[in-house]
Design an enzyme around this catalytic site. Sequence first.
Site, PDB file in Angstrom:
ATOM      1  N   GLU A 245       0.881  -1.174   0.000  1.00 49.97           N
ATOM      2  CA  GLU A 245       0.000   0.000   0.000  1.00 49.97           C
ATOM      3  C   GLU A 245       0.913   1.216   0.000  1.00 49.97           C
ATOM      4  O   GLU A 245       1.499   1.553   1.034  1.00 49.97           O
ATOM      5  CB  GLU A 245      -0.911  -0.023   1.226  1.00 49.97           C
TER       6      GLU A 245
ATOM      7  N   CYS B 236      -1.883   9.117   2.338  1.00 50.07           N
ATOM      8  CA  CYS B 236      -1.569   8.705   0.964  1.00 50.07           C
ATOM      9  C   CYS B 236      -2.698   9.029  -0.009  1.00 50.07           C
ATOM     10  O   CYS B 236      -2.463   9.237  -1.199  1.00 50.07           O
ATOM     11  CB  CYS B 236      -1.245   7.209   0.916  1.00 50.07           C
TER      12      CYS B 236
END
Length: 485
Positions: A253, A287
Amino acid sequence: MSILQTLDKQYINGEWRDGLGAKTLQDINPYNGEVIAEFKMANLEDIDAAYKAAANAKKEWDEVNAYTKSRMLERAVRYIEEHEEEIIQIIIRELGGTRLKAFFEIGLVKDIIREAATFPVRMEGKILPSPVDGKENRLYRIPAGVVGVISPFNFPFYLSMKSVAPALGAGNGVVLKPHEHTPITGGTLIAKIFEEVGLPKGLINVVVTDIAEIGDGFVSHPIPRILSFTGSSQVGSHIAQVAAKHFKKAILELGGNSALIVLEDADLTYAVNAAVFSRFTHQGQICMSANRVLVHQDVYDKFLDLYVEKVSGLKVGDPNDPDTVIGPLINQRQVANLMATIDEAIREGAVPALKGEVKGNVVEPIVLTGVTTDMSIASKELFGPAVCIMSFASEEEAIRMANETPFGLSGAIHTRDLERGAQMAKRIETGMIHINDGTINDEPIVAFGGEKHSGLGRLNGQWSLEEFTTLKWISVQHKKRQFPY
């Protein structure tokens, strides 16, 4: 005694102890510089002990009834609820998260544990037919074995638990390596929670360590079959290469450079609120944050005025103040990197519509206009309270601009025509995109993950169950088979 004062040790094989490494880590409050804990760091010997403990405890975990496993995980949610204010204080002090951010993160943690608690009773297999007479094909879903988890500093409680809880629920042992700036929130706090609910000793281990000392030892160790990493694309690429060399699966991720697109028919006030939330939540250290806000030229000026007005009113400073929206970045290095990127963009022609001051690790909001796709800032991940507002003339141009980045994590489109937005979303190269919402979304049963440099694999719900398990084929020959010789 508060939880914080008991969480400054390694947690290996059910024991709290100092690491055997040469270095001591100071865990520092990024807002005021206070040293909140010190860790004697782990070395390769500690990592070896942790992985061996996880492998041994996994055998014990195999024998625990599935419903008992589920109840243990459910107890973890209750423990968090009973200690919520203490956990909020840890998030505020260790990573500079605001109270709002802490509530948000804890809610995500509880949701993912509740979902993981269903995994023990969802380890379903299949009976499949065979072209061979008398053969029964049994397909079993089984734990992968031991999972190594490496978590980041921005949402450490959640982004550690996002892998740890599903891995445990799927029957694995776990070794967790939190980021060195958040060893408690992302590491030893989680060990404490699962210790309190009665997991077998050694099933979860936490090692606080220094990459300069251990190198690739956490990833290359022979025991873990899966490495789950959340962090930068550069480090993720390296981990993927090391994992592949040792025949391990890497779940990645990674970073993002999300675009929030505002079409000419959007509800501008609502779009502004979504865009501000998408950029400035936790100081932009997410993110999925909207690095780029792409606005149709017909509504650009009005949107920019509303956006700057909204951002100018955000309270900046002490994360313990309940009204604070923007607290500190995690450290001076992050501040320096962000400001170097901003200064470079201004030299290239970007124009600040808003440019706040830098006070220690606290950066006041920065809104840049005049950014073009050929500027370096347009393709980078901005991990801080800064944003690029860019104009486009057509839907085709907006799609092209959104896709002109090596990342592909999240995104959003604002329009009153929902189907127009959905059709446009299909053409944007990203793992997740949201119509009339922010770019920051994560739900416990919906597939989460990115495309391109934003990662490999999907987590949450059935996808986490699949990622942390493997399939085993056992065939049973009920009557003798005729062999050709």
